[in-house]
Design an enzyme around this catalytic site. Structure first.
Site, PDB file in Angstrom:
ATOM      1  N   GLU A  74       1.188  -0.687  -5.121  1.00 53.98           N
ATOM      2  CA  GLU A  74       0.135   0.281  -5.170  1.00 53.98           C
ATOM      3  C   GLU A  74       0.832   1.695  -5.567  1.00 53.98           C
ATOM      4  O   GLU A  74       1.272   2.340  -4.403  1.00 53.98           O
ATOM      5  CB  GLU A  74      -0.987   0.422  -4.259  1.00 53.98           C
ATOM      6  CG  GLU A  74      -1.988   1.335  -4.794  1.00 53.98           C
ATOM      7  CD  GLU A  74      -2.483   2.393  -3.265  1.00 53.98           C
ATOM      8  OE1 GLU A  74      -3.351   3.161  -3.562  1.00 53.98           O
ATOM      9  OE2 GLU A  74      -1.927   2.220  -2.367  1.00 53.98           O
ATOM     10  N   ASP A 129       0.720  -1.096   0.053  1.00 49.58           N
ATOM     11  CA  ASP A 129      -0.073  -0.078  -0.043  1.00 49.58           C
ATOM     12  C   ASP A 129       0.801   1.155   0.223  1.00 49.58           C
ATOM     13  O   ASP A 129       2.077   1.384   0.433  1.00 49.58           O
ATOM     14  CB  ASP A 129      -1.051   0.160   1.390  1.00 49.58           C
ATOM     15  CG  ASP A 129      -1.858   1.086   1.545  1.00 49.58           C
ATOM     16  OD1 ASP A 129      -2.860   1.302   0.358  1.00 49.58           O
ATOM     17  OD2 ASP A 129      -1.679   1.961   2.306  1.00 49.58           O
TER      18      ASP A 129
END
Length: 811
Positions: free
Chosen positions: A533, A480
């Site tokens: 990401e 993330d």
């Protein structure tokens, strides 16, 4: 959040070892009674050695009394030595009481001294302490403040136990301070180097057996602490009597506590540099209490895996050359109220029925606030206790594997929350976070960023990535917020950040960390995949770490990267009224300009269907029929586009409402009793068929990352709102994908095709009646004509349904 050391929520006591006058008087009376009883018993048995009281005068030579054990029975030395007082000196007493002693084992327990063996115990609240060694029973002198000592004329320190008398109870226990350190030289060396790739095996709480004694060894990294003690339910949350020892210069504190086993609650009581104390959850805890309780839990896994066949074939093909369609799940809300084991009975069957190859779990590591969805982690090594214990989570992963489904997990190494019982200023100073406040504070989320330049912090995170894949058989990590890690100026204004040593804005420490994490994980875990990401144009996210790019950096080493540009552009296009789409045709075609710059995943994730962004079907223009038709056409285009697919739960059946973690997907929309259930079931049936055809068609995935796997047929038909392209297998076998994003039927639409395919057969049409469409389909094979078109030697004429995508393969 307020620290909460136990499930009862009571605050741990901060004991100084001092007694109030009233309590001291009462306890003195009770001690006198206890001592009289012990003395009477000693006279009767004539087997108790005389206690040696603290000596304030010069020591003198002593000889065994008649009541003492004989040399033959005790191993006492025949040589006479100058005896010393066994009592602790004032400095050691003060440091133990204040919780600032670095080496309690050096003064507590049994130690060879001139005159014999000195036994010392620190047992706050005890009335008496007796050393037990075979037939030998020696009551120690009460030195006050919970300290007891005695000198026994033995030549060596024997194996012994302690008999501890408290008000109303007597306990026979092992002495924690007679055990050698539980961490060896190799562990300490690797910890000091920041290279312990199985850090969780060294630090944390581990039930184990030492010298035949069962207990738990505790170890924690706290280099700035003046002292560390273990507190838990086993000592009524008063760690005064359980100080830990510091192991050299590593900053690691360690203690083996006999009799403490799995299931016990605990925290570390840390004395900070300023002398204040803080109770902290274990950063390496493998199990936690159910939030909002915050204690760590001693854990021992007893799970037996059954996914050997899955693991044996996981590495048969690299992820970017294999089919991958991912169903993203927020476990607490997929079916609210279900535990890990209950989810294991439903989730694998559901995902397998829809044909997804993988699930991606939003973060499962422990987090205090459910509304963060797991993206603000406090327990990096513990699956959230909301749904069960770690073995229950292993059971869920195991069942998914046995159903043929891979498991990806969101992993959050970018930042952590400021809760004062967790990682923030863990030992009184910045430790896991950067020491520079401007570098430590995350500007967007009110959290703290990790100090990626500190070797121990990198070790904590790299080992954590390995931990989930090795201990829980996770098949891949979606990392993330990578962009927030890579740039020093991320969300910061001029003056709020400092350039790197080369004058640039790249966070060189974060780059090195990500490279180390990826290289380590791919080396240790065959078949694993990491997914970034990353929302910028950083060069080489999925390039190998040893291959240097034009920017001068080696690749970051990820296996795949989320294609945020494709997601943004394509959703922008689809949200427009069809009459305006011709002016924005490039939003669909631009992705092919950079499609092979990285290995991509096409993500329609939770971020796109929450917080006012609307669900996928609700983004679409038009009435209800048109909205569903648009979503179906979009999904057909998405599954045919180069890259892997990811779809968030609820979007597979056209849920109209935004996702909420409070209640999850609207499953009632599929209830046969609901009037529009067929509309929602139709979209779900399409997703199932998309996955089925996709997995059976290598042209759609084998060359996802190579330009030879794609060829435009027509990409500039903006006036028609049509685009068509070929996907090609390694042997040249094609699949033709055609999308008509206009709300009109286009009859006899001519498309150029290769001349070596005798006929084309429609294998999927998103307008089919079973999906809720108008059923403008082509059931019969379509034969090419010799007329060249779109730069190709042959062409076919198709009837394109409105707002639909059609797939054709050689008949």
């Amino acid at each position: 959040m307020t620290p909460r050391p136990s499930s009862s929520g009571s605050e741990p006591k901060k004991t100084t070892g001092k007694k109030t006058a009233g309590k001291e008087t009462a306890k003195a009376a009770k001690k006198a009674v206890a001592k009289k009883a012990v003395a009477k018993k000693a006279v009767t048995k004539k087997a108790v050695a005389k206690k040696t009281a603290p000596q304030k005068t010069a020591p003198k030579k002593t000889a065994p009394k008649k009541t003492a054990p004989t040399e033959e029975s005790t191993g006492a030395s025949p040589e006479t030595e100058v005896a010393v007082s066994p009592a602790l000196d004032a400095r050691d007493r003060e440091r133990l009481l204040a919780g600032t002693h670095h080496d309690p084992h050096a003064v507590l327990g049994g130690h060879r001294v001139p005159g014999g063996v000195a036994f010392r115990a620190f047992r706050p609240y005890a009335l008496a302490v007796t050393v037990l060694c075979g037939e030998l029973r020696v009551e120690l002198h009460d030195d006050g403040d919970g300290f007891f000592s005695g000198l026994v004329p033995l030549s060596e320190v024997p194996l012994y136990r302690l008999l501890v008398t408290y008000e109303g109870t007597v306990q026979e226990v092992e002495d924690p301070y007679r055990f050698l350190p539980t961490l060896g030289e190799l562990d300490l060396h690797l910890l000091g180097e920041g290279r312990h790739e199985q850090l969780w095996r060294a630090l944390g709480a581990h039930p184990t057996t030492r010298d035949g004694v069962a207990g738990t060894r505790f170890a924690v990294w706290a280099p700035n602490a003046r002292g560390v003690r273990v507190a838990g339910g086993f000592n009524f949350w008063d760690g005064t009597g359980h100080p830990m020892r510091s192991l050299g210069s590593t900053g690691v504190w360690e203690l083996f506590l006999p009799g403490v086993g799995a299931g016990e609650l605990y925290k570390f009581e840390i004395t900070r540099p300023d002398g204040s104390r803080t109770f902290r959850a274990d950063p390496l805890a493998r199990r936690t209490e159910v939030p909002p309780a915050t204690s760590s839990v001693v854990h021992a896994s007893h799970y037996t895996w059954g996914d050997e066949e899955w693991l044996a074939h996981r590495a048969d093909a690299p992820a970017h050359e294999a089919p991958m369609s991912v169903y993203e799940v927020h476990l607490p809300s997929w079916r609210p109220g279900l535990t890990y084991r209950e989810l294991a009975e439903q989730l694998p069957a559901y995902v397998a029925d829809l044909g997804f190859t993988h699930v991606e779990l939003m973060p499962v590591a422990e987090h205090p606030f459910g509304g963060s969805w797991g993206y603000q982690v406090t327990g990096f090594y513990a699956p959230t206790a909301r749904l069960g214990d770690p073995d229950d989570f292993k059971y869920l992963v195991d069942r998914l594997h046995r159903a043929g489904i891979g498991v990806l997990m969101d992993w959050v190494p970018a930042h952590f929350p400021r809760d004062d019982w967790a990682l923030a200023e863990f030992d009184g100073r910045p430790l896991y976070e950067h020491s520079d406040p401007l570098r430590a504070a995350h500007p967007d989320w009110g959290t703290l960023e990790f100090d990626f330049g500190r070797r121990e912090v990198r070790n904590f995170l790299v080992a954590n990535a390995v931990y989930w894949c090795e201990e829980f058989h996770i098949d891949g990590l979606r990392v993330d917020a990578v962009a927030s890690m890579l740039y020093l100026d991320y969300s910061r204004e001029p003056g709020q950040w400092t350039p790197n040593e080369h004058g640039g804005r790249e966070n060189l420490d974060a780059v090195a960390f990500l490279q180390e994490m990826n290289a380590t994980l791919y080396r240790r875990v065959p078949g694993v995949v990491t997914v970034a990401e990353e929302s910028t144009a950083w060069d080489g996210v999925t390039r190998a770490t040893h291959h240097q790019g034009p920017s001068g950096f080696g690749g970051l080493g990820f296996g795949l990267k989320w294609n945020m540009g494709w997601m943004h552009d394509s959703l922008e296009y689809m949200s427009r009224e069809p009459v305006h789409r011709k002016y924005h045709h490039g939003e669909l075609t631009f992705s092919m300009v950079y499609a092979y710059s990285e290995n991509y995943v096409l993500p329609i994730s939770h971020d796109e269907v929450v917080h006012g962004k609307k669900s996928l079907v609700s983004k679409m223009p038009g009435d209800w029929w048109q909205q569903r038709a648009n979503e179906r056409a979009y999904l057909g285009y998405m599954w045919a586009h180069p890259g892997k697919q990811l779809l968030f739960m609820g979007q597979e059946f056209a849920q109209g409402a935004e996702w909420s973690e409070a209640h999850g997907p609207d499953w009632w929309l599929l209830d046969p009793g609901y009037g529009a259930a067929a509309d929602h079931r139709g979209v779900r049936d399409l997703v199932r068929d998309l996955n089925t055809v996709y997995r059976a068609t290598p042209a759609l995935w084998r060359r996802d990352t190579h330009p030879s796997g794609f060829a435009w047929v027509v990409g500039d038909a903006a006036e028609d709102d049509v685009l068509a392209f070929l996907r090609l297998d390694a042997d040249g076998t094609p699949l033709l994908a055609v999308s008509n994003f206009a709300p009109v039927v286009r009859s006899g639409y001519r498309l150029g095709v290769p001349d070596d395919v005798p006929a084309w057969h429609e294998v999927l049409n998103t307008d089919a009646a079973r999906y809720g469409g108008g059923d403008v389909v082509t059931p019969d094979p379509v034969k090419p004509e010799a007329q060249g078109w779109h730069g190709r030697p042959a062409s076919i004429r198709l009837t394109l349904p409105p707002l639909a995508t059609v797939w054709l393969r050689p008949a």
